[in-house]
Design a protein around this motif. Structure first.
Motif, PDB file in Angstrom:
ATOM      1  N   GLY A  27      15.351  40.180  35.932  1.00 28.38           N
ATOM      2  CA  GLY A  27      15.232  40.761  34.600  1.00 28.38           C
ATOM      3  C   GLY A  27      16.113  41.973  34.418  1.00 28.38           C
ATOM      4  O   GLY A  27      16.291  42.452  33.309  1.00 28.38           O
ATOM      5  N   ASP A  28      16.644  42.507  35.514  1.00 33.10           N
ATOM      6  CA  ASP A  28      17.582  43.624  35.422  1.00 33.10           C
ATOM      7  C   ASP A  28      18.852  43.136  34.736  1.00 33.10           C
ATOM      8  O   ASP A  28      19.375  42.088  35.065  1.00 33.10           O
ATOM      9  N   GLU A  29      19.357  43.879  33.764  1.00 32.97           N
ATOM     10  CA  GLU A  29      20.508  43.456  32.987  1.00 32.97           C
ATOM     11  C   GLU A  29      21.832  43.899  33.591  1.00 32.97           C
ATOM     12  O   GLU A  29      22.874  43.827  32.944  1.00 32.97           O
ATOM     13  N   ARG A  30      21.822  44.337  34.794  1.00 35.18           N
ATOM     14  CA  ARG A  30      23.057  44.721  35.458  1.00 35.18           C
ATOM     15  C   ARG A  30      23.963  43.510  35.696  1.00 35.18           C
ATOM     16  O   ARG A  30      23.491  42.385  35.822  1.00 35.18           O
ATOM     17  N   VAL A  31      25.262  43.776  35.794  1.00 33.91           N
ATOM     18  CA  VAL A  31      26.220  42.751  36.200  1.00 33.91           C
ATOM     19  C   VAL A  31      26.068  42.549  37.703  1.00 33.91           C
ATOM     20  O   VAL A  31      26.061  43.513  38.463  1.00 33.91           O
ATOM     21  N   THR A  32      25.943  41.325  38.142  1.00 33.74           N
ATOM     22  CA  THR A  32      25.780  41.041  39.558  1.00 33.74           C
ATOM     23  C   THR A  32      27.138  40.810  40.222  1.00 33.74           C
ATOM     24  O   THR A  32      27.938  40.003  39.750  1.00 33.74           O
ATOM     25  N   VAL A  33      27.372  41.524  41.321  1.00 32.45           N
ATOM     26  CA  VAL A  33      28.568  41.339  42.135  1.00 32.45           C
ATOM     27  C   VAL A  33      28.110  40.901  43.520  1.00 32.45           C
ATOM     28  O   VAL A  33      27.311  41.582  44.168  1.00 32.45           O
ATOM     29  N   LYS A  34      28.608  39.750  43.938  1.00 31.43           N
ATOM     30  CA  LYS A  34      28.176  39.171  45.202  1.00 31.43           C
ATOM     31  C   LYS A  34      29.273  39.327  46.261  1.00 31.43           C
ATOM     32  O   LYS A  34      30.436  39.026  46.019  1.00 31.43           O
ATOM     33  N   LEU A  35      28.861  39.789  47.448  1.00 34.92           N
ATOM     34  CA  LEU A  35      29.730  39.823  48.627  1.00 34.92           C
ATOM     35  C   LEU A  35      29.218  38.790  49.617  1.00 34.92           C
ATOM     36  O   LEU A  35      28.107  38.907  50.137  1.00 34.92           O
ATOM     37  N   ALA A  36      30.019  37.768  49.875  1.00 34.03           N
ATOM     38  CA  ALA A  36      29.646  36.734  50.838  1.00 34.03           C
ATOM     39  C   ALA A  36      30.092  37.155  52.227  1.00 34.03           C
ATOM     40  O   ALA A  36      31.251  37.530  52.439  1.00 34.03           O
ATOM     41  N   ASP A  85      32.616  36.901  44.172  1.00 27.77           N
ATOM     42  CA  ASP A  85      33.425  38.035  43.716  1.00 27.77           C
ATOM     43  C   ASP A  85      34.173  38.684  44.877  1.00 27.77           C
ATOM     44  O   ASP A  85      35.357  39.007  44.772  1.00 27.77           O
ATOM     45  N   LEU A  86      33.462  38.907  45.969  1.00 31.81           N
ATOM     46  CA  LEU A  86      34.023  39.488  47.187  1.00 31.81           C
ATOM     47  C   LEU A  86      33.604  38.612  48.361  1.00 31.81           C
ATOM     48  O   LEU A  86      32.505  38.036  48.347  1.00 31.81           O
ATOM     49  N   PHE A  87      34.446  38.493  49.373  1.00 36.42           N
ATOM     50  CA  PHE A  87      34.057  37.656  50.502  1.00 36.42           C
ATOM     51  C   PHE A  87      34.832  38.044  51.755  1.00 36.42           C
ATOM     52  O   PHE A  87      35.953  38.554  51.696  1.00 36.42           O
ATOM     53  N   PHE A  88      34.187  37.803  52.891  1.00 42.39           N
ATOM     54  CA  PHE A  88      34.806  38.055  54.186  1.00 42.39           C
ATOM     55  C   PHE A  88      35.923  37.050  54.446  1.00 42.39           C
ATOM     56  O   PHE A  88      35.784  35.852  54.157  1.00 42.39           O
ATOM     57  N   LEU A  89      37.007  37.540  55.024  1.00 43.86           N
ATOM     58  CA  LEU A  89      38.058  36.687  55.555  1.00 43.86           C
ATOM     59  C   LEU A  89      38.441  37.218  56.926  1.00 43.86           C
ATOM     60  O   LEU A  89      38.302  38.409  57.212  1.00 43.86           O
ATOM     61  N   ASN A  90      38.973  36.344  57.752  1.00 41.53           N
ATOM     62  CA  ASN A  90      39.571  36.783  58.992  1.00 41.53           C
ATOM     63  C   ASN A  90      40.935  37.379  58.695  1.00 41.53           C
ATOM     64  O   ASN A  90      41.636  36.921  57.786  1.00 41.53           O
ATOM     65  N   PRO A  91      41.321  38.412  59.418  1.00 35.16           N
ATOM     66  CA  PRO A  91      42.597  39.070  59.141  1.00 35.16           C
ATOM     67  C   PRO A  91      43.799  38.197  59.490  1.00 35.16           C
ATOM     68  O   PRO A  91      43.664  37.133  60.097  1.00 35.16           O
ATOM     69  N   TYR A  92      44.939  38.651  59.091  1.00 33.78           N
ATOM     70  CA  TYR A  92      46.224  38.022  59.389  1.00 33.78           C
ATOM     71  C   TYR A  92      46.325  36.632  58.751  1.00 33.78           C
ATOM     72  O   TYR A  92      46.415  36.518  57.535  1.00 33.78           O
ATOM     73  N   SER A  93      46.311  35.579  59.550  1.00 33.65           N
ATOM     74  CA  SER A  93      46.691  34.247  59.055  1.00 33.65           C
ATOM     75  C   SER A  93      45.780  33.737  57.942  1.00 33.65           C
ATOM     76  O   SER A  93      46.254  33.084  57.010  1.00 33.65           O
ATOM     77  N   SER A 311      37.514  36.317  39.519  1.00 36.98           N
ATOM     78  CA  SER A 311      36.135  36.763  39.333  1.00 36.98           C
ATOM     79  C   SER A 311      35.880  37.101  37.861  1.00 36.98           C
ATOM     80  O   SER A 311      36.699  37.742  37.199  1.00 36.98           O
ATOM     81  N   LYS A 312      34.724  36.690  37.347  1.00 33.94           N
ATOM     82  CA  LYS A 312      34.340  37.003  35.970  1.00 33.94           C
ATOM     83  C   LYS A 312      33.927  38.472  35.831  1.00 33.94           C
ATOM     84  O   LYS A 312      33.813  38.972  34.711  1.00 33.94           O
ATOM     85  N   ASN A 313      33.702  39.115  36.958  1.00 32.33           N
ATOM     86  CA  ASN A 313      33.270  40.525  36.951  1.00 32.33           C
ATOM     87  C   ASN A 313      34.248  41.356  37.791  1.00 32.33           C
ATOM     88  O   ASN A 313      33.841  42.105  38.681  1.00 32.33           O
ATOM     89  N   LEU A 314      35.516  41.231  37.498  1.00 32.94           N
ATOM     90  CA  LEU A 314      36.557  41.793  38.343  1.00 32.94           C
ATOM     91  C   LEU A 314      36.464  43.315  38.451  1.00 32.94           C
ATOM     92  O   LEU A 314      36.546  43.885  39.549  1.00 32.94           O
ATOM     93  N   GLU A 315      36.290  44.008  37.329  1.00 28.47           N
ATOM     94  CA  GLU A 315      36.228  45.468  37.377  1.00 28.47           C
ATOM     95  C   GLU A 315      35.022  45.950  38.173  1.00 28.47           C
ATOM     96  O   GLU A 315      35.099  46.922  38.927  1.00 28.47           O
ATOM     97  N   ALA A 316      33.915  45.273  37.995  1.00 25.75           N
ATOM     98  CA  ALA A 316      32.714  45.638  38.756  1.00 25.75           C
ATOM     99  C   ALA A 316      32.918  45.367  40.245  1.00 25.75           C
ATOM    100  O   ALA A 316      32.488  46.158  41.098  1.00 25.75           O
ATOM    101  N   ALA A 317      33.577  44.258  40.561  1.00 27.87           N
ATOM    102  CA  ALA A 317      33.851  43.936  41.959  1.00 27.87           C
ATOM    103  C   ALA A 317      34.732  45.000  42.603  1.00 27.87           C
ATOM    104  O   ALA A 317      34.523  45.400  43.756  1.00 27.87           O
ATOM    105  N   LEU A 318      35.712  45.483  41.846  1.00 25.69           N
ATOM    106  CA  LEU A 318      36.591  46.530  42.370  1.00 25.69           C
ATOM    107  C   LEU A 318      35.840  47.848  42.561  1.00 25.69           C
ATOM    108  O   LEU A 318      36.126  48.608  43.490  1.00 25.69           O
ATOM    109  N   GLU A 319      34.871  48.108  41.708  1.00 25.52           N
ATOM    110  CA  GLU A 319      34.059  49.319  41.880  1.00 25.52           C
ATOM    111  C   GLU A 319      33.231  49.241  43.161  1.00 25.52           C
ATOM    112  O   GLU A 319      33.082  50.228  43.888  1.00 25.52           O
ATOM    113  N   VAL A 320      32.705  48.056  43.432  1.00 27.33           N
ATOM    114  CA  VAL A 320      31.970  47.860  44.686  1.00 27.33           C
ATOM    115  C   VAL A 320      32.913  48.024  45.875  1.00 27.33           C
ATOM    116  O   VAL A 320      32.569  48.663  46.878  1.00 27.33           O
ATOM    117  N   LEU A 321      34.107  47.465  45.777  1.00 24.58           N
ATOM    118  CA  LEU A 321      35.071  47.589  46.869  1.00 24.58           C
ATOM    119  C   LEU A 321      35.425  49.057  47.121  1.00 24.58           C
ATOM    120  O   LEU A 321      35.567  49.482  48.279  1.00 24.58           O
TER     121      LEU A 321
END
Length: 417
Positions: A27-36, A85-93, A311-321
């Motif tokens: 019920g919270d009206e906040r924009v949801t940003v998910k980090l996988a 919106d955000l997700f883990f990746l392995n570095p480099y390749s 991401s549909k919530n790009l600015e919010a995702a960048l704020e989380v980052l």
């Protein structure tokens, strides 16, 4: 914590939580940003870090989505064009692969770029642009029980292979098992191979990586016999039934004082907090050669965070980052995920509130410039799995050294096709 190329388990192991989300009430009206993120022993730390962000503002609901089967999860999200919106990746390749395919956002203008250690920037770079935040460093080396070393009369950590053998002999003389075994889990062996191969390559590692990625390199290089001599030393001094021991068994063996040493990463110490938090554990570089100058700690980025370009919530995702990447926030992300026993330090300056012996050793290696990167992460994406399984074959005496090196070469070439 850590995991690694997309086709293998993360470094720090897994748990049975999948799709765990930490957010506010329905019920919270906040924009949801998910980090996988991939599953690990850091679940509670991630949850606390997300909760802290959500307490500070009322516009964004920051959610941690922890996936046990991260490989399958991310592959399905790519196939359905529905990346989080955000997700883990392995570095480099792997970062390079996602950037090349236009899946992730160019982050070259974010503040964290000015804070990163220069030596770690390449892990998130593609075509001279930063496409992922190199989140934490992981340190591969030999973690050792300082009390057991004293009991065995080992006055200084080994810096050459002969000194390593002498230390093993002293431990055996006191009926102390030298090494904790983890070899049932092949991902522990890809780490081991990376440290051993890196030591014999030395200053030639970058050229070797380039040759391997061009399909003209080989694992059979000058000094490669020492890799297998070191593996034999571990096999012969890891107790009975060493191939039946998985990573949890090995981590617990070090924590319980059942073995003196463990060739692994700092994530192996996460369970110390509950088993034996006062155990004095030090860290030293794997001594593979006869030259002490080659004994460098293997330190590299273990986790990168990417932003979904669509991401549909790009600015919010960048704020989380921005919150995640702030190394000066005394109660922010890194306070919760990096400031504890067994946690991974950021890829930027950071002051822990408590200094553990192994972390002091890590800092000394960093300050002395006695570190090298992980070579397997810079080979074709997916090779880590091949490497671990191939070394498993050697440890089970199913392959000799020549067959092992040929199998490793073939594994790289197959992924290049």
């Amino acid at each position: 914590m850590l995991i690694f190329v997309l086709l293998v388990l993360p470094a720090c192991g897994t748990n049975d939580r999948s799709g765990t989300e930490n957010g506010n009430a329905e019920g919270d009206e906040r924009v949801t940003v998910k980090l996988a993120v991939w599953a690990s022993g850091a679940a509670d730390n991630f949850a606390k870090a997300a909760e802290e962000f959500n307490k500070r503002q009322n516009k964004i609901n920051f959610v941690i989505d922890m996936q046990t089967s991260y490989t399958e999860y991310l592959g399905a999200k790519v196939a359905s064009n529905d990346l989080p919106d955000l997700f883990f990746l392995n570095p480099y390749s792997e970062v390079q692969q996602f950037a090349r395919n236009g899946k992730i956002l160019d982050l070259s203008d974010r503040k964290f770029n000015d804070q990163l250690y220069d030596s770690m920037k390449a892990s998130g770079t593609y075509e001279s642009k930063m496409y992922a935040f190199p989140t934490v460093l992981e340190m591969l080396g030999i973690y050792y029980n300082q009390d057991l070393f004293k009991e065995a009369g080992i006055e200084k950590v080994p810096e050459t292979f002969d000194e390593m053998k002498e230390a093993v002999d002293k431990l055996n003389a006191k009926n102390i098992t030298p090494f904790a075994a983890t070899f049932k889990d092949s991902w522990t062996l890809m780490h081991m191979l990376s440290t051993l191969q890196g030591a014999i390559l030395g200053d030639d590692m970058d050229d070797w990586i380039a040759d391997m990625n061009a399909g003209k390199g080989t694992y059979d290089v000058e000094g490669s016999n020492r890799v297998y001599e070191f593996l034999d030393l571990i096999k012969e001094n890891s107790g009975k039934n060493y191939m039946d021991a998985d990573s949890t068994t090995g981590f617990n063996a070090l924590a319980n004082g059942e073995a003196a040493m463990l060739l692994s990463g700092e994530f192996a110490l996460l369970n110390l907090s509950s088993i034996n938090p006062d155990l004095p554990v030090g860290l030293f570089a794997v001594p593979v050669t006869d030259n002490s100058a080659d004994a460098k700690l293997d330190v590299d980025v273990g986790i990168s965070i990417a932003v979904n370009k669509d991401s549909k919530n790009l600015e919010a995702a960048l704020e989380v980052l921005d919150y995640i990447s702030d190394n000066n926030d005394k109660n922010g992300w890194f306070h919760h995920v990096s400031d504890s026993l067994g946690s991974s330090p950021p890829a930027m300056p950071f002051e822990m509130t408590k200094e553990y012996p192994y972390f002091k050793d890590y800092t000394n290696y960093m300050n002395a410039g006695k570190v090298r990167g992980w070579n397997y992460l810079q080979l074709p994406s997916g090779f880590g799995s091949t490497a671990g399984e191939t070394i498993q074959g050697y440890m089970m005496n199913g392959l000799d050294s020549k067959q092992t090196m040929q199998a490793l070469d073939n594994g790289v070439k197959e992924l290049l096709q």
